[in-house]
Design a protein around this motif. Structure first.
Motif, PDB file in Angstrom:
ATOM      1  N   ASN A 134       0.842  -1.199   0.000  1.00 38.18           N
ATOM      2  CA  ASN A 134       0.000   0.000   0.000  1.00 38.18           C
ATOM      3  C   ASN A 134       0.878   1.251   0.000  1.00 38.18           C
ATOM      4  O   ASN A 134       2.067   1.189  -0.279  1.00 38.18           O
ATOM      5  CB  ASN A 134      -0.979  -0.014   1.180  1.00 38.18           C
ATOM      6  N   HIS A 135       0.281   2.400   0.310  1.00 43.84           N
ATOM      7  CA  HIS A 135       1.002   3.669   0.188  1.00 43.84           C
ATOM      8  C   HIS A 135       2.087   3.857   1.239  1.00 43.84           C
ATOM      9  O   HIS A 135       2.913   4.757   1.128  1.00 43.84           O
ATOM     10  CB  HIS A 135       0.012   4.842   0.278  1.00 43.84           C
ATOM     11  N   SER A 136       2.115   3.037   2.285  1.00 40.77           N
ATOM     12  CA  SER A 136       3.096   3.239   3.342  1.00 40.77           C
ATOM     13  C   SER A 136       4.059   2.075   3.527  1.00 40.77           C
ATOM     14  O   SER A 136       5.138   2.266   4.099  1.00 40.77           O
ATOM     15  CB  SER A 136       2.395   3.504   4.681  1.00 40.77           C
ATOM     16  N   GLN A 137       3.710   0.876   3.020  1.00 40.15           N
ATOM     17  CA  GLN A 137       4.550  -0.275   3.332  1.00 40.15           C
ATOM     18  C   GLN A 137       4.176  -1.489   2.491  1.00 40.15           C
ATOM     19  O   GLN A 137       3.100  -1.534   1.878  1.00 40.15           O
ATOM     20  CB  GLN A 137       4.364  -0.648   4.810  1.00 40.15           C
ATOM     21  N   LEU A 138       5.079  -2.445   2.494  1.00 42.66           N
ATOM     22  CA  LEU A 138       4.775  -3.798   2.031  1.00 42.66           C
ATOM     23  C   LEU A 138       4.654  -4.652   3.285  1.00 42.66           C
ATOM     24  O   LEU A 138       5.621  -4.784   4.045  1.00 42.66           O
ATOM     25  CB  LEU A 138       5.888  -4.331   1.126  1.00 42.66           C
ATOM     26  N   MET A 139       3.458  -5.215   3.514  1.00 44.95           N
ATOM     27  CA  MET A 139       3.220  -5.979   4.730  1.00 44.95           C
ATOM     28  C   MET A 139       3.075  -7.466   4.409  1.00 44.95           C
ATOM     29  O   MET A 139       2.313  -7.848   3.528  1.00 44.95           O
ATOM     30  CB  MET A 139       1.955  -5.483   5.451  1.00 44.95           C
ATOM     31  N   ILE A 140       3.809  -8.288   5.159  1.00 42.58           N
ATOM     32  CA  ILE A 140       3.715  -9.747   5.061  1.00 42.58           C
ATOM     33  C   ILE A 140       3.030 -10.232   6.333  1.00 42.58           C
ATOM     34  O   ILE A 140       3.551 -10.026   7.444  1.00 42.58           O
ATOM     35  CB  ILE A 140       5.112 -10.380   4.937  1.00 42.58           C
ATOM     36  N   THR A 141       1.882 -10.841   6.190  1.00 41.68           N
ATOM     37  CA  THR A 141       1.119 -11.332   7.340  1.00 41.68           C
ATOM     38  C   THR A 141       1.234 -12.850   7.411  1.00 41.68           C
ATOM     39  O   THR A 141       0.979 -13.549   6.434  1.00 41.68           O
ATOM     40  CB  THR A 141      -0.359 -10.919   7.228  1.00 41.68           C
ATOM     41  N   ILE A 142       1.615 -13.346   8.604  1.00 47.86           N
ATOM     42  CA  ILE A 142       1.819 -14.784   8.808  1.00 47.86           C
ATOM     43  C   ILE A 142       0.918 -15.243   9.947  1.00 47.86           C
ATOM     44  O   ILE A 142       1.014 -14.707  11.067  1.00 47.86           O
ATOM     45  CB  ILE A 142       3.292 -15.106   9.135  1.00 47.86           C
ATOM     46  N   ARG A 143       0.060 -16.214   9.698  1.00 43.42           N
ATOM     47  CA  ARG A 143      -0.797 -16.770  10.756  1.00 43.42           C
ATOM     48  C   ARG A 143       0.068 -17.405  11.845  1.00 43.42           C
ATOM     49  O   ARG A 143       1.103 -18.018  11.558  1.00 43.42           O
ATOM     50  CB  ARG A 143      -1.731 -17.819  10.177  1.00 43.42           C
ATOM     51  N   ASP A 144      -0.397 -17.321  13.085  1.00 37.01           N
ATOM     52  CA  ASP A 144       0.415 -17.834  14.190  1.00 37.01           C
ATOM     53  C   ASP A 144       0.602 -19.344  14.139  1.00 37.01           C
ATOM     54  O   ASP A 144       1.633 -19.869  14.546  1.00 37.01           O
ATOM     55  CB  ASP A 144      -0.196 -17.416  15.526  1.00 37.01           C
ATOM     56  N   ASN A 145      -0.398 -20.090  13.592  1.00 35.97           N
ATOM     57  CA  ASN A 145      -0.257 -21.547  13.555  1.00 35.97           C
ATOM     58  C   ASN A 145       0.828 -22.010  12.597  1.00 35.97           C
ATOM     59  O   ASN A 145       1.282 -23.148  12.652  1.00 35.97           O
ATOM     60  CB  ASN A 145      -1.604 -22.203  13.206  1.00 35.97           C
ATOM     61  N   ALA A 146       1.260 -21.119  11.702  1.00 33.96           N
ATOM     62  CA  ALA A 146       2.373 -21.454  10.806  1.00 33.96           C
ATOM     63  C   ALA A 146       3.717 -21.248  11.492  1.00 33.96           C
ATOM     64  O   ALA A 146       4.743 -21.743  11.008  1.00 33.96           O
ATOM     65  CB  ALA A 146       2.305 -20.605   9.545  1.00 33.96           C
ATOM     66  N   SER A 259       4.168  10.221   0.752  1.00 37.94           N
ATOM     67  CA  SER A 259       3.523  11.257   1.566  1.00 37.94           C
ATOM     68  C   SER A 259       2.844  10.649   2.780  1.00 37.94           C
ATOM     69  O   SER A 259       2.425  11.353   3.684  1.00 37.94           O
ATOM     70  CB  SER A 259       2.489  12.017   0.731  1.00 37.94           C
ATOM     71  N   HIS A 260       2.728   9.316   2.806  1.00 35.05           N
ATOM     72  CA  HIS A 260       2.101   8.625   3.939  1.00 35.05           C
ATOM     73  C   HIS A 260       3.076   7.617   4.512  1.00 35.05           C
ATOM     74  O   HIS A 260       2.749   6.464   4.718  1.00 35.05           O
ATOM     75  CB  HIS A 260       0.832   7.903   3.502  1.00 35.05           C
ATOM     76  N   ASN A 261       4.329   8.064   4.773  1.00 35.31           N
ATOM     77  CA  ASN A 261       5.330   7.105   5.180  1.00 35.31           C
ATOM     78  C   ASN A 261       5.405   6.921   6.687  1.00 35.31           C
ATOM     79  O   ASN A 261       6.360   6.367   7.197  1.00 35.31           O
ATOM     80  CB  ASN A 261       6.714   7.513   4.652  1.00 35.31           C
ATOM     81  N   THR A 262       4.419   7.385   7.436  1.00 35.06           N
ATOM     82  CA  THR A 262       4.368   7.123   8.864  1.00 35.06           C
ATOM     83  C   THR A 262       3.763   5.749   9.088  1.00 35.06           C
ATOM     84  O   THR A 262       2.660   5.481   8.635  1.00 35.06           O
ATOM     85  CB  THR A 262       3.528   8.197   9.590  1.00 35.06           C
ATOM     86  N   TYR A 263       4.476   4.890   9.793  1.00 36.41           N
ATOM     87  CA  TYR A 263       4.020   3.510   9.954  1.00 36.41           C
ATOM     88  C   TYR A 263       2.787   3.451  10.849  1.00 36.41           C
ATOM     89  O   TYR A 263       2.718   4.086  11.889  1.00 36.41           O
ATOM     90  CB  TYR A 263       5.123   2.650  10.579  1.00 36.41           C
TER      91      TYR A 263
END
Length: 275
Positions: A134-146, A259-263
């Motif tokens: 998205n406009h602020s980051q590349l996010m990788i989401t990992i389920r906890d059971n993995a 312009s939206h680089n605040t995490y």
């Protein structure tokens, strides 16, 4: 007796000594105007040099004596000065440079996302991992059971392989800041090891980050781990499936030139957390 002749007194002549300094003054003024006319009419270059010298001496820069400063000089001796003036950054050049950096950053993140998506697909991990750019980051989401056994923060052996593969991909893009965050559902945690969900989520983020940093090519200064507990859900905690989605670790690669680089790790809506 003869009479003496009386002579009438003569009138005194006016004092004309002032004419000498007056004539000298007129001569000096005439000479001054002739010199000024000669300078302005026959040697404009010297007049420019003189005005620049006055500006530097009196103001330390440009001023009212500027004379055609916008035009570059053809004198070889002035090439160094022209180069210095032209090298001063302008707002327009700064904007172009930023646009170029933003474009390169976008290309890098898209390339990294493509690599991650390919790895997820090839290893059948689409139900456990997803990526979102998205406009602020590349996010990788990992389920906890993995990654973990229930209520634990020890990374599973197969998950360690995932972390190492991910670190190899991140190694290609060393200039990004990376945040590893842990999340839980709203089921209270109260054990001797983890008195709260804060403790569990923080430790999970830390343990996963440690495996990433086993790759010595990564700079630890660019990494940070944080635990959010149950306070940033991406789904409802009213269902088993929703709780499962909320128990997760997120690895966020942060943009610099946006312009939206605040995490922020708070999604605007449940739909915002999808691929």
């Amino acid at each position: 007796m003869s009479k003496k002749t009386r002579h009438e007194p003569h009138e005194e002549h006016a004092d004309e000594s002032w004419l000498l300094p007056y004539a000298d003054l007129l001569t000096l003024l005439l000479a001054l105007f002739l010199v000024l006319y000669a300078m302005s009419a026959t040697d404009a270059k010297k007049f420019q040099e003189m005005s620049e010298a006055f500006n530097i001496a009196l103001t330390g820069g440009t001023g009212v004596l500027d004379y055609n400063k916008t035009e570059p000089s053809n004198d070889p001796a002035d090439k160094g000065n022209n180069k210095a003036i032209n090298s001063i950054p302008t707002p327009k050049s700064d904007d172009k440079k930023r646009e170029k950096l933003m474009k390169q950053e976008q290309e890098d993140l898209e390339k990294l996302k493509k690599q991650l998506d390919s790895y997820i697909k090839n290893n059948g991990l689409s139900t456990e991992l997803n990526t979102k750019l998205n406009h602020s980051q590349l996010m990788i989401t990992i389920r906890d059971n993995a990654l973990f056994a229930p209520g634990e923060a020890i990374v599973k052996p197969e998950a360690s392989k995932l972390a190492k593969e991910m670190s190899n991909m991140l190694q290609q893009f060393p200039d990004f800041d990376i945040i590893v965050s842990g999340h839980t559902d709203d089921v209270p945690m109260n054990t001797s090891k983890y008195p709260s969900n804060w403790d569990l989520s923080s430790d999970r983020a830390m343990q996963f980050m440690k495996i990433l940093l086993e790759n010595t090519s990564l700079d630890p200064k660019r990494f940070m781990s944080v635990g959010y507990g149950e306070y940033h859900p991406i789904a409802t905690n009213e269902t088993v499936e929703g709780k499962s989605k909320n128990r997760r670790v997120e690895v966020s690669i942060i943009r610099k030139y946006s312009s939206h680089n605040t995490y922020t790790n708070v999604p605007k809506s449940k739909d915002d957390s999808s691929n």
